[in-house]
Design a protein around this motif. Sequence first.
Motif, PDB file in Angstrom:
ATOM      1  N   MET A  59      10.786   0.425  11.695  1.00 51.05           N
ATOM      2  CA  MET A  59       9.370   0.689  11.839  1.00 51.05           C
ATOM      3  C   MET A  59       8.983   1.952  11.059  1.00 51.05           C
ATOM      4  O   MET A  59       8.013   1.956  10.349  1.00 51.05           O
ATOM      5  N   MET A  60       9.771   3.018  11.203  1.00 52.62           N
ATOM      6  CA  MET A  60       9.451   4.258  10.501  1.00 52.62           C
ATOM      7  C   MET A  60       9.554   4.070   9.004  1.00 52.62           C
ATOM      8  O   MET A  60       8.783   4.652   8.246  1.00 52.62           O
ATOM      9  N   SER A  61      10.476   3.236   8.561  1.00 54.17           N
ATOM     10  CA  SER A  61      10.617   2.981   7.134  1.00 54.17           C
ATOM     11  C   SER A  61       9.339   2.366   6.565  1.00 54.17           C
ATOM     12  O   SER A  61       8.903   2.723   5.480  1.00 54.17           O
ATOM     13  N   GLN A  62       8.744   1.443   7.294  1.00 57.49           N
ATOM     14  CA  GLN A  62       7.488   0.830   6.855  1.00 57.49           C
ATOM     15  C   GLN A  62       6.371   1.871   6.831  1.00 57.49           C
ATOM     16  O   GLN A  62       5.554   1.884   5.908  1.00 57.49           O
ATOM     17  N   PHE A  63       6.333   2.742   7.825  1.00 58.57           N
ATOM     18  CA  PHE A  63       5.340   3.819   7.857  1.00 58.57           C
ATOM     19  C   PHE A  63       5.489   4.704   6.627  1.00 58.57           C
ATOM     20  O   PHE A  63       4.497   5.019   5.954  1.00 58.57           O
ATOM     21  N   ARG A  64       6.704   5.101   6.328  1.00 59.16           N
ATOM     22  CA  ARG A  64       6.957   5.957   5.158  1.00 59.16           C
ATOM     23  C   ARG A  64       6.537   5.275   3.863  1.00 59.16           C
ATOM     24  O   ARG A  64       5.904   5.884   3.009  1.00 59.16           O
ATOM     25  N   THR A  65       6.902   4.031   3.728  1.00 58.41           N
ATOM     26  CA  THR A  65       6.542   3.277   2.522  1.00 58.41           C
ATOM     27  C   THR A  65       5.031   3.162   2.379  1.00 58.41           C
ATOM     28  O   THR A  65       4.476   3.398   1.300  1.00 58.41           O
ATOM     29  N   THR A  66       4.366   2.828   3.464  1.00 62.24           N
ATOM     30  CA  THR A  66       2.906   2.695   3.438  1.00 62.24           C
ATOM     31  C   THR A  66       2.248   4.021   3.115  1.00 62.24           C
ATOM     32  O   THR A  66       1.315   4.084   2.295  1.00 62.24           O
ATOM     33  N   LEU A  67       2.723   5.077   3.713  1.00 60.58           N
ATOM     34  CA  LEU A  67       2.152   6.401   3.466  1.00 60.58           C
ATOM     35  C   LEU A  67       2.347   6.811   2.008  1.00 60.58           C
ATOM     36  O   LEU A  67       1.407   7.296   1.363  1.00 60.58           O
ATOM     37  N   ARG A  68       3.522   6.612   1.491  1.00 64.82           N
ATOM     38  CA  ARG A  68       3.766   6.952   0.076  1.00 64.82           C
ATOM     39  C   ARG A  68       2.881   6.114  -0.851  1.00 64.82           C
ATOM     40  O   ARG A  68       2.362   6.627  -1.845  1.00 64.82           O
ATOM     41  N   ASN A  69       2.709   4.844  -0.521  1.00 58.18           N
ATOM     42  CA  ASN A  69       1.843   3.989  -1.341  1.00 58.18           C
ATOM     43  C   ASN A  69       0.389   4.466  -1.295  1.00 58.18           C
ATOM     44  O   ASN A  69      -0.300   4.464  -2.321  1.00 58.18           O
ATOM     45  N   ARG A  70      -0.058   4.874  -0.125  1.00 61.03           N
ATOM     46  CA  ARG A  70      -1.426   5.377  -0.014  1.00 61.03           C
ATOM     47  C   ARG A  70      -1.601   6.667  -0.805  1.00 61.03           C
ATOM     48  O   ARG A  70      -2.626   6.883  -1.441  1.00 61.03           O
ATOM     49  N   ILE A  71      -0.594   7.521  -0.788  1.00 61.41           N
ATOM     50  CA  ILE A  71      -0.641   8.754  -1.578  1.00 61.41           C
ATOM     51  C   ILE A  71      -0.727   8.407  -3.065  1.00 61.41           C
ATOM     52  O   ILE A  71      -1.535   8.981  -3.799  1.00 61.41           O
ATOM     53  N   ASP A  72       0.083   7.459  -3.505  1.00 59.88           N
ATOM     54  CA  ASP A  72       0.039   7.032  -4.910  1.00 59.88           C
ATOM     55  C   ASP A  72      -1.340   6.477  -5.267  1.00 59.88           C
ATOM     56  O   ASP A  72      -1.878   6.766  -6.335  1.00 59.88           O
ATOM     57  N   ASP A  73      -1.908   5.679  -4.367  1.00 58.87           N
ATOM     58  CA  ASP A  73      -3.240   5.097  -4.615  1.00 58.87           C
ATOM     59  C   ASP A  73      -4.306   6.174  -4.744  1.00 58.87           C
ATOM     60  O   ASP A  73      -5.173   6.105  -5.624  1.00 58.87           O
ATOM     61  N   VAL A  74      -4.241   7.170  -3.885  1.00 54.29           N
ATOM     62  CA  VAL A  74      -5.233   8.248  -3.927  1.00 54.29           C
ATOM     63  C   VAL A  74      -5.047   9.077  -5.193  1.00 54.29           C
ATOM     64  O   VAL A  74      -6.040   9.477  -5.827  1.00 54.29           O
ATOM     65  N   ARG A  75      -3.819   9.327  -5.582  1.00 51.98           N
ATOM     66  CA  ARG A  75      -3.578  10.051  -6.843  1.00 51.98           C
ATOM     67  C   ARG A  75      -4.195   9.297  -8.010  1.00 51.98           C
ATOM     68  O   ARG A  75      -4.821   9.887  -8.892  1.00 51.98           O
ATOM     69  N   GLN A  76      -4.038   7.979  -8.013  1.00 55.68           N
ATOM     70  CA  GLN A  76      -4.629   7.159  -9.072  1.00 55.68           C
ATOM     71  C   GLN A  76      -6.149   7.234  -9.027  1.00 55.68           C
ATOM     72  O   GLN A  76      -6.809   7.329 -10.062  1.00 55.68           O
ATOM     73  N   ALA A  77      -6.712   7.226  -7.839  1.00 51.65           N
ATOM     74  CA  ALA A  77      -8.164   7.320  -7.700  1.00 51.65           C
ATOM     75  C   ALA A  77      -8.683   8.662  -8.210  1.00 51.65           C
ATOM     76  O   ALA A  77      -9.769   8.723  -8.816  1.00 51.65           O
ATOM     77  N   ILE A  78      -7.936   9.728  -7.986  1.00 51.73           N
ATOM     78  CA  ILE A  78      -8.321  11.048  -8.500  1.00 51.73           C
ATOM     79  C   ILE A  78      -8.342  11.004 -10.030  1.00 51.73           C
ATOM     80  O   ILE A  78      -9.301  11.461 -10.656  1.00 51.73           O
ATOM     81  N   THR A  79      -7.299  10.449 -10.614  1.00 48.02           N
ATOM     82  CA  THR A  79      -7.217  10.349 -12.073  1.00 48.02           C
ATOM     83  C   THR A  79      -8.390   9.541 -12.624  1.00 48.02           C
ATOM     84  O   THR A  79      -9.046   9.963 -13.585  1.00 48.02           O
ATOM     85  N   GLU A  80      -8.674   8.415 -12.013  1.00 44.98           N
ATOM     86  CA  GLU A  80      -9.766   7.562 -12.486  1.00 44.98           C
ATOM     87  C   GLU A  80     -11.118   8.255 -12.349  1.00 44.98           C
ATOM     88  O   GLU A  80     -11.956   8.155 -13.249  1.00 44.98           O
ATOM     89  N   ALA A  81     -11.319   8.954 -11.245  1.00 45.13           N
ATOM     90  CA  ALA A  81     -12.587   9.659 -11.046  1.00 45.13           C
ATOM     91  C   ALA A  81     -12.754  10.763 -12.088  1.00 45.13           C
ATOM     92  O   ALA A  81     -13.843  10.941 -12.649  1.00 45.13           O
ATOM     93  N   ARG A  82     -11.693  11.467 -12.353  1.00 42.59           N
ATOM     94  CA  ARG A  82     -11.763  12.529 -13.373  1.00 42.59           C
ATOM     95  C   ARG A  82     -12.026  11.951 -14.752  1.00 42.59           C
ATOM     96  O   ARG A  82     -12.814  12.501 -15.517  1.00 42.59           O
ATOM     97  N   GLN A  83     -11.370  10.858 -15.078  1.00 48.13           N
ATOM     98  CA  GLN A  83     -11.585  10.233 -16.377  1.00 48.13           C
ATOM     99  C   GLN A  83     -13.027   9.738 -16.525  1.00 48.13           C
ATOM    100  O   GLN A  83     -13.562   9.734 -17.624  1.00 48.13           O
ATOM    101  N   ALA A  84     -13.629   9.338 -15.419  1.00 53.85           N
ATOM    102  CA  ALA A  84     -15.012   8.873 -15.432  1.00 53.85           C
ATOM    103  C   ALA A  84     -15.996  10.036 -15.386  1.00 53.85           C
ATOM    104  O   ALA A  84     -17.204   9.829 -15.445  1.00 53.85           O
ATOM    105  N   GLY A  85     -15.480  11.254 -15.254  1.00 51.98           N
ATOM    106  CA  GLY A  85     -16.341  12.427 -15.187  1.00 51.98           C
ATOM    107  C   GLY A  85     -17.018  12.608 -13.839  1.00 51.98           C
ATOM    108  O   GLY A  85     -18.026  13.291 -13.732  1.00 51.98           O
TER     109      GLY A  85
END
Length: 68
Positions: A1-27
Motif C-alpha cells: 500500500m505504501m509503495s503505491q502511495f509513494r509512486t502516486t506522490l512521485r508521479n504527482r510531483i513530476d506532473d506539477v513540475r511539468q505544469a510549472i515548465t509549461e506555464a513558464r514557457q507560455a509566459g
Amino acid sequence: MMSQFRTTLRNRIDDVRQAITEARQAGDGYAASLHHARLEDLLHLAARNDVDTSRTVETTVTEPADPR
C-alpha cells in the motif's frame, strides 16, 4: 500500500513540475506560481511520510516565476 502511495506522490510531483515548465514557457507567471505552491505542498507531504523525492526534485526550480 505504501509503495503505491509513494509512486502516486512521485508521479504527482513530476506532473506539477511539468505544469510549472509549461506555464513558464507560455509566459503565465501566475499559473507557474500556483503550480509551485502545489509542488511545495506535495514535497511537504512527501517529507512527512518519509518519501524520498531527491530523484524528482533534482531539476526543480526552487523559486516561483514572477507573476507579473
